[in-house]
Design an enzyme around this catalytic site. Structure first.
Site, PDB file in Angstrom:
ATOM      1  N   TYR A  21       0.827  -1.211   0.000  1.00 21.14           N
ATOM      2  CA  TYR A  21       0.000   0.000   0.000  1.00 21.14           C
ATOM      3  C   TYR A  21       0.863   1.264   0.000  1.00 21.14           C
ATOM      4  O   TYR A  21       0.454   2.295  -0.518  1.00 21.14           O
ATOM      5  CB  TYR A  21      -0.888   0.044   1.256  1.00 21.14           C
ATOM      6  CG  TYR A  21      -2.197  -0.684   1.141  1.00 21.14           C
ATOM      7  CD1 TYR A  21      -2.240  -2.058   0.939  1.00 21.14           C
ATOM      8  CD2 TYR A  21      -3.405   0.001   1.247  1.00 21.14           C
ATOM      9  CE1 TYR A  21      -3.450  -2.732   0.853  1.00 21.14           C
ATOM     10  CE2 TYR A  21      -4.610  -0.661   1.164  1.00 21.14           C
ATOM     11  CZ  TYR A  21      -4.638  -2.027   0.968  1.00 21.14           C
ATOM     12  OH  TYR A  21      -5.833  -2.676   0.879  1.00 21.14           O
TER      13      TYR A  21
ATOM     14  N   ASP B 146      -2.698 -18.399   0.774  1.00 20.47           N
ATOM     15  CA  ASP B 146      -3.686 -19.094  -0.057  1.00 20.47           C
ATOM     16  C   ASP B 146      -4.359 -20.221   0.723  1.00 20.47           C
ATOM     17  O   ASP B 146      -5.569 -20.438   0.612  1.00 20.47           O
ATOM     18  CB  ASP B 146      -3.063 -19.593  -1.372  1.00 20.47           C
ATOM     19  CG  ASP B 146      -1.719 -20.287  -1.199  1.00 20.47           C
ATOM     20  OD1 ASP B 146      -1.181 -20.284  -0.075  1.00 20.47           O
ATOM     21  OD2 ASP B 146      -1.207 -20.839  -2.191  1.00 20.47           O
TER      22      ASP B 146
HETATM   23  C1  IPM Z   1     -10.304  -1.348   4.089  1.00 21.56           C
HETATM   24  C2  IPM Z   1     -10.568  -0.731   2.729  1.00 21.56           C
HETATM   25  C3  IPM Z   1      -9.410   0.179   2.362  1.00 21.56           C
HETATM   26  C4  IPM Z   1      -8.160  -0.674   2.293  1.00 21.56           C
HETATM   27  C5  IPM Z   1      -9.593   0.977   1.061  1.00 21.56           C
HETATM   28  C6  IPM Z   1     -10.886   1.747   1.057  1.00 21.56           C
HETATM   29  C7  IPM Z   1      -8.420   1.865   0.804  1.00 21.56           C
HETATM   30  O1  IPM Z   1     -10.794  -1.702   1.777  1.00 21.56           O
HETATM   31  O2  IPM Z   1     -10.237  -0.589   5.076  1.00 21.56           O
HETATM   32  O3  IPM Z   1     -10.161  -2.554   4.178  1.00 21.56           O
HETATM   33  O4  IPM Z   1      -7.871  -1.278   1.244  1.00 21.56           O
HETATM   34  O5  IPM Z   1      -7.439  -0.738   3.289  1.00 21.56           O
END
Ligand code: IPM
Ligand code: MN
Length: 356
Positions: free
Chosen positions: A142, A221
């Protein structure tokens, strides 16, 4: 106790469900002699519309100065259908996680005896399920280096973890396992990924400090499969950001409704509590959304952020009662009587105030 709570309602059904959680929290505060000051902050599409930023500095200040943050949901279809949009509500969420240092996302999955037949899985598979994911929330793919090469025709995202980041979340995992059934599952993909090998290596070293905890190491998985086969064989699971994102959506189905599961994000600066479901824009303003996940997130807030266990239990008891009495929104009513979002909130409030 004096409690200062930042409240970030966000988009879609966010404001409606947050309103119920605020009412319920105020009722519990009244019953147990606490005083809550709520400080509202803008976030998500609502904040983009108002000030052009999904997590404005002012909101960050509000969160930093609060004892905890109660969060609704963010997201709006106008951004989902426009991949070229430069500013998106979800960026606010990621920015907030990073700036508040919300590194440990706790997502429980449990079943409610009264709703067990709402689950798409068979009763005998899920009965007794009570597991909790600790998803690492401020690292991994991320937040890794990403970009385009080759005139835009090649794209890359990178997953990076430091030993320090892994240790920090694993420590939370071991501590939680010690408080629960002393079983910890480390979810990774160490047969392929270097970052997963560092996870496994780090947890293996830490294992020695917690001799009572039985640790299993499983590939992501295989966990995805066993989670729907034998969910009740798991207790505490720790995992990196993206695996955790995917597996916790999968796990949320076990309980029968996404509208029921709360979550907590433990941070360096503060902690944040939110339902795991999204902003459900189709239901916005209709007063039909299920407020229980948000109300249960408030319960987690009382317990985890303030150490107020009785208050948390009082909220959970009221929620269980509303489920057993069928005082629920239409998603849970099985075609029977259903109640509006605000009516469920009102019912919980009166229940909390009346119950001794
Ligand atoms: C979550 C959501 C978020 C993530 C998105 C909205 C960025 O799916 O809080 O799980 O991927 O972390
Ligand atoms: Mn997700």
């Amino acid at each position: 106790m004096e409690l200062k709570i930042a409240v970030l309602a966000g988009d879609g059904i966010g404001p409606e469900i947050i309103e119920q959680a605020v009412k319920v929290s105020d009722a519990v505060a009244k019953k147990f002699n606490h005083r809550i000051t709520w400080i509202p902050g803008l976030t998500g599409a609502a904040a983009i519309d108002a000030v052009g930023d999904p997590y404005p500095d002012k909101t960050h200040e509000i969160c930093l100065n609060a004892d905890a943050v109660l969060f609704g949901a963010v997201g709006h279809p106008k951004y989902d259908n426009d991949p070229s949009a430069k500013i998106r509500p979800e960026q606010g969420l990621l920015k907030m996680r990073k700036k508040l240092g919300l590194y440990a996302n706790l997502r429980p999955t449990f079943t409610f005896p009264d709703l067990i037949d709402k689950s798409p899985l068979k009763r005998e598979r899920i009965e007794g399920t009570d597991l909790i994911f600790l998803r690492e929330l401020t690292g991994g793919i991320y937040f890794g280096e990403k970009g385009r090469l080759d005139g835009g025709n090649t794209a890359y995202d990178t997953c990076t973890y430091t030993r320090k980041e892994i240790k920090r979340i694993a420590k939370k995992g071991f501590e939680l396992a010690m408080k629960r059934s002393k079983k910890l599952c480390c979810v990774d993909k160490a047969n392929v990924l270097e970052s997963s090998r560092l996870w496994r290596e780090t947890v293996q070293i830490m294992e020695k400090d917690y001799p009572e905890v039985e640790v299993s190491y499983e590939f992501v998985d295989a966990v995805a499969m066993r989670l729907v086969q034998w969910p009740n064989s798991y207790d505490v699971l720790i995992t990196e950001n993206l695996f955790g994102d995917i597996l916790t959506d999968e796990a949320s189905v076990i309980s029968g409704s996404m509208g029921l599961m709360p979550s907590a994000s433990i941070g360096i600066e503060t902690s944040l509590f939110e339902p795991i479901h999204g902003s459900y824009p189709q239901a916005e303003g209709k007063n039909i959304a299920n407020p229980l996940a948000t109300v249960l997130s408030a319960a987690m807030m009382f317990e985890d952020a303030f150490g107020l266990k009785k208050e948390a239990k009082c909220i959970r008891d009221a929620v269980n009662k509303s489920l057993s009495k069928g005082y629920v929104t239409e998603d849970l009513s099985n075609g029977g009587n259903s109640y509006k979002t605000s009516e469920v909130g009102d019912w919980l409030v009166s229940n909390i105030l009346i119950l001794k």
